[in-house]
Design an enzyme around this catalytic site. Sequence first.
Site, PDB file in Angstrom:
ATOM      1  N   ASN A 186       0.838  -1.196   0.000  1.00 30.48           N
ATOM      2  CA  ASN A 186       0.000   0.000   0.000  1.00 30.48           C
ATOM      3  C   ASN A 186       0.878   1.252   0.000  1.00 30.48           C
ATOM      4  O   ASN A 186       0.776   2.121   0.872  1.00 30.48           O
ATOM      5  CB  ASN A 186      -0.949  -0.004   1.195  1.00 30.48           C
ATOM      6  CG  ASN A 186      -2.204   0.819   0.937  1.00 30.48           C
ATOM      7  OD1 ASN A 186      -2.341   1.454  -0.094  1.00 30.48           O
ATOM      8  ND2 ASN A 186      -3.109   0.824   1.900  1.00 30.48           N
ATOM      9  N   HIS A 202      -8.576   3.833   8.203  1.00 28.00           N
ATOM     10  CA  HIS A 202      -9.103   2.552   7.729  1.00 28.00           C
ATOM     11  C   HIS A 202     -10.526   2.301   8.206  1.00 28.00           C
ATOM     12  O   HIS A 202     -11.321   1.699   7.479  1.00 28.00           O
ATOM     13  CB  HIS A 202      -8.200   1.402   8.204  1.00 28.00           C
ATOM     14  CG  HIS A 202      -6.994   1.199   7.350  1.00 28.00           C
ATOM     15  ND1 HIS A 202      -5.791   1.812   7.599  1.00 28.00           N
ATOM     16  CD2 HIS A 202      -6.811   0.462   6.234  1.00 28.00           C
ATOM     17  CE1 HIS A 202      -4.916   1.447   6.675  1.00 28.00           C
ATOM     18  NE2 HIS A 202      -5.508   0.630   5.832  1.00 28.00           N
TER      19      HIS A 202
END
Length: 494
Positions: free
Chosen positions: A349, A380
């Site tokens: 990521n 998140h």
Amino acid sequence: MAAEPPPSLSYRTTGSTCLHPLSELLGIPLDQVNFVACQLFALFAAFWFRSYLSPGKTSPDVRHAFATIFGIYFVIFCFGWYSVHLFVLVLMCYGIMVTASTSNVHRYSFFVAMGYLTICHISRIYIFHYGILTTDFSGPLMIVTQKITTLAFQVHDGLGRKAEDLSTEQRRLAVKAKPSFLEYVSYLLNFMSVIAGPCNNFKEYIAFIEGRHTHMKLLEVNWKEKGFHSLPEPSPTGAVIHKLCMTLVSLLLFLTLTKTFPVTCLVDDWFVHKANFLTRLCYLYVVMQASKPKYYFAWTLADAVNNAAGFGFSGVDKSGNFCWDLLSNLNIWKIETATSFKMYLENWNIQTATWLKRVCYERVPWHPTVLTFILSALWHGVYPGYYFTFLTGILVTLAARTVRNNYRHYFLSSKALKVVYDIVTWAVTQLAVSYTVAPFVMLAVEPTISLYKSMYFYLHIISLLIILFLPIKPQAHNQRRPQTLNSVNKKKID
């Protein structure tokens, strides 16, 4: 650690239902079919965009408008009325962009974007009891939040700070004028990245729209020294084909390996009560490996879409080959061969890690590692499993750094010792990552506690013992804060 590839693994949807028969035929949730359909359509649109709406054939405003309109359509197609959240956040933050002072625009944008995202996370999961079985519109919202805050900080750097107070990278990316409304919505909602990202920089996006992107990168690497006699026109076709092949392999692995070793295996009675510790250790590694293909698929396909449109050129490598990895979100080879927790995170990521570094790690005055993990967790979502992962990640990161600084230099005296060190650290890293990220995919408290109890909390205990009893040594050749002209001048004076 990682953003869930949007949309989520869900079974109900408010987006388009025209692909429902295909979903039933393949046995794949409708949201995932919608996602793949949108991204494949975006891929064809990207090739058309590059061929027929190239900078030499049309104006930047037309390219902005086309990219925005298609992006809005894709969001509505996938998420139905939930896409309103995306548009509300974009309009609110544009209001902040044009009204707030340059000394505060980054603060207001950050708190409004993160606050709205967090409220959506909480309401989607806990208030409306949607859990993981509904349309996950939070994916695009997370990407837009990254872009909003990135642009706000870069406007603040360009208009609200002195050049000598900026690092080299901050000066390069600083935005010297506030964007127009069309530029703003195009940057945030363009069809190439609105569904699955990745986050990118405003100046680079504008250079792409205006046709300066590849030439700008070639000038940065001094293309004449690479053996070119005239300014070349790099083609993304080879890179796109390579990434589509990787996407196909990832899809096949998802349909086979991921289905064979689902994460639910980790709460089976056999795993928790009957398997011995070494078996659990190995099985946990296999299950976590099996959970990766969906990320590889989503991120590599998103990268291919951007490349197909002509965006993502990063320069020329040592061999003189054109590189199209500016927007790549992962390096699979480096992930699978990582010999340290840090190396693993740096290649997983990537664009989110870069965003966290630019808006948090390099800017906060204290406890950068802890605050960066906390921001990552908030971004998140609010599933408890995320916080188990990030709290464990803080411990493991600090412990790994301590061990590396204390012992690595002993293994550099010969090639044989270095090979042994690399093999051992590879195995330890892969097992540590599996242990750390398991709650991230399990989401809930009960299965996480059950898993960690069955593993005797071994990594937590080892990490705490390392942090408490090993001496903390400074990292060699590593500074957290980027150097600015002021800091360099101060060193010279001293």
